[in-house]
Design a protein around this motif. Structure first.
Motif, mmCIF file in Angstrom:
data_model
loop_
_atom_site.group_PDB
_atom_site.id
_atom_site.type_symbol
_atom_site.label_atom_id
_atom_site.label_comp_id
_atom_site.label_asym_id
_atom_site.label_seq_id
_atom_site.Cartn_x
_atom_site.Cartn_y
_atom_site.Cartn_z
ATOM 1 N N GLU A 307 0.850 -1.168 0.058
ATOM 2 C CA GLU A 307 0.014 0.080 0.273
ATOM 3 C C GLU A 307 0.854 1.336 -0.071
ATOM 4 O O GLU A 307 0.408 2.281 -0.588
ATOM 5 N N LYS A 310 2.617 2.363 -3.261
ATOM 6 C CA LYS A 310 1.877 3.150 -4.204
ATOM 7 C C LYS A 310 1.974 4.912 -4.000
ATOM 8 O O LYS A 310 2.116 5.472 -5.116
ATOM 9 N N LYS A 311 2.443 5.201 -3.020
ATOM 10 C CA LYS A 311 2.535 6.515 -2.488
ATOM 11 C C LYS A 311 4.054 6.725 -2.767
ATOM 12 O O LYS A 311 4.597 8.042 -3.181
ATOM 13 N N GLN A 313 6.613 5.311 -4.773
ATOM 14 C CA GLN A 313 7.269 4.298 -5.665
ATOM 15 C C GLN A 313 8.383 4.986 -6.490
ATOM 16 O O GLN A 313 8.992 4.522 -7.348
#
Length: 582
Positions: A307, A310-311, A313
């Motif tokens: 999770e 995603k922030k 990457q």
């Protein structure tokens, strides 16, 4: 097989050493460490290409890789930075060129450092503190008038009227903009030209008169009336500058543990003050590490990682932190492999990221994977001296001794043919590795020809530091068992020539030798000062015990440096036989 790989890399290196450089966009901000500086000249050395920094200190310039950018501004030290393959953001700090001003005056006195001047400030009435350092009236090459606060008219309502009696020709006029704040001119001519003075109070610059200052609160005051003296303050200072050191805004250096002024006649040594370094393990952690640290199981940790990815990457430092976290908390080699391969693929063109990963792998004794990364870096940087040392040592770590020696031989062959630059600083470092390899593994090297090195009469601990980013600036502090320390300043301010040599020759390493007998504990601290791009840097420390003997062994420790301007305790060498990490 390994030897074949080495020569394959050499063929690639010859083609790349002479390959065409790429045009790069370099941007950033220029400041004095506190405030942005406008109109700084940023030029490509040896060309007519150049730009100036804007009002907020920002700039943007296109330059060929391998070229040198020159940052210059009146009254400040000129800085030169070589543009590398990964250079994009360069936030540059310029420093006052006070030493150059000192040389204008012919004097028999030895030039003093800013630290020495600070100790003298209380007793030497010819010194004034400014935002650009302490100025000495006896050494600057321009007019500088200095008065003690008690020499002013203490009955005056504010410092301007108090100063008037000390400055013949000074004119106080009512300001058309603010009748309560007078305009001050140092001469009639300056008044006719509209050239008002500006003010500096304890490091803060004011365009309007700071008439809130009481004469009784002034410790020392100086007047810079000439262009040469005021130029460092930029446009708007042609009318001169009045510098004020207040009693409340200035401190006096005292004897440690007392309220007595610093004794200049007393002999000094560098003693480490207990509590002045914070354990690196106590530094603040990234938010995502804090979130992961409280999960109940590895399965939850992997889900949260996916999770968070995603922030974050686009951040290589997120992945590097995740690589370390999963290895340390859950000893999960498969998860580490997944994250490591993601780093190797996603950031394949950034040698600083690949090198940081290689450091972490070496720390975990994953030498084969680290060697693959060093080959990848070598292919990108065959003209870097460090590439030869890193790859050769990685071969040695895997037991491929002859391949390591072939690589060392190739390095010195290229230096001899002037295809690589020779470095007086780097040569002893790489030769120590060769000497050690010969003394321990000479029977396995065979007929490989390598440069003849000098024998060093050394028996003890060798401490080798390497860092992944050539722009990294830091202060390395080695504290001996008697609590005295040696400080190595790897900064543009204190060691610009060394950093220029590193970038010219392509190396980022420094070593220290501790001779036997080693009794007591040596503490290693570091103060990180940044790398011009607001990102972390990675420092690798290799501790070689019984260096150069059959009993040689080593420990590798890797530190992520992100918190700036704090002296951080890294590790301690205990009696020359083991280490403890803080």
């Amino acid at each position: 097989m390994l030897r074949k790989i080495v020569f394959t890399v050499f063929l690639l290196s010859y083609s790349m050493i002479f390959s065409q450089s790429q045009i790069k966009k370099v941007w950033g901000r220029v400041s004095d460490g506190a405030s942005p500086i406008s109109n700084v000249n940023i030029a490509v050395k040896g060309t007519d290409t150049g730009v100036q920094s804007s009002t907020d200190g920002t700039y943007e310039i296109y330059v060929d890789e391998g070229r040198t950018l020159v940052y210059s501004y009146v009254g400040m030290r000129t800085i030169e930075i070589i543009v590398e393959d990964i250079t994009s953001v360069l936030n540059v700090t310029l420093y006052p060129n006070i030493e150059q001003l000192d040389e204008v005056v012919v004097t028999k006195k030895k030039k003093k450092t800013q630290k020495e001047l600070l100790y003298e400030y209380e007793s030497n009435k010819n010194l004034i503190k400014t935002a650009f350092g302490i100025l000495d009236k006896d050494r600057v090459g321009y007019s500088l008038r200095i008065f003690e606060g008690d020499e002013l008219n203490l009955a005056a309502t504010d410092f301007i009227w108090a100063l008037q009696g000390r400055l013949p020709g000074m004119i106080i006029a009512q300001s058309p903009e603010d009748p309560n704040t007078p305009d001050v001119y140092l001469s009639t001519m300056k008044q006719l030209l509209g050239q008002k003075v500006i003010y500096e109070v304890d490091g803060m610059v004011y365009r309007k008169a700071p008439n809130f200052i009481l004469p009784t609160n002034i410790k020392r005051i100086a007047v810079l009336s000439t262009v040469a003296g005021a130029s460092k303050y930029g446009t708007g200072s042609v009318g001169g500058v009045i510098v004020i050191n207040t009693k409340t805004g200035n401190y006096t250096t005292r004897e440690p543990g007392t309220n007595k002024p610093y004794d200049l006649a007393r002999r000094r040594d560098n003693y480490f003050e207990k509590g002045s370094a914070v354990a690196i393990s106590k530094m603040a952690l990234p938010k995502y590490i804090e979130e992961l640290s409280v999960v109940a199981s590895e399965a939850e940790g992997i889900a949260l990682y996916q999770e968070l990815e995603k922030k974050y990457q686009t951040s290589p430092f997120f992945y590097l932190d995740m690589f370390s976290f999963f290895g340390e908390k859950w000893k999960d080699g498969e998860m580490q492999k997944t994250i490591g391969e993601e780093i190797q693929n996603k950031f394949a063109t950034d040698p600083t990221v690949l090198k940081a990963l290689a450091y972490l792998l070496e720390q975990q004794n994953q030498y084969e994977w680290a060697s693959d990364l060093y080959k990848q870096i070598f292919a990108m940087r065959p003209h870097y001296a460090q590439s030869y040392l890193d790859l050769a040592r990685s071969y040695e770590n895997m037991g491929a001794v002859e391949s390591a020696m072939v690589l060392y031989a190739r390095y010195f062959d290229l230096v001899e043919k002037s295809l690589l630059d020779s470095s007086k600083t780097f040569a002893p470092i790489i030769k120590r590795d060769i000497n050690s390899l010969f003394s321990r593994q000479g029977s396995l090297i065979g007929s490989t020809s390598v440069v003849q090195t000098e024998d060093e009469d050394f028996d003890g601990v060798r401490l080798l530091f390497e860092w992944n980013n050539s722009e990294a600036e830091f202060e390395l502090q080695l504290v001996n068992p008697e609590n005295q320390y040696y400080l190595w300043e790897h900064t543009m301010f204190s060691n610009a020539e060394r950093i220029q040599e590193e970038k010219t020759n392509g190396f980022s390493s420094e070593d220290y030798l501790f001779y036997k007998p080693i009794q007591g504990n040596w503490t290693i601290n570091v103060k990180y000062l940044g790398n011009k791009s607001l990102t972390p840097s990675y420092l690798k420390a290799t501790i070689f015990y019984d260096f150069g003997t059959k009993n040689q062994r080593k420990e590798i420790k890797v530190f992520k440096l992100s918190t700036k301007n704090i002296n951080q305790a890294l590790f301690q060498i205990k009696n020359g036989s083991s280490t403890t990490t803080f």
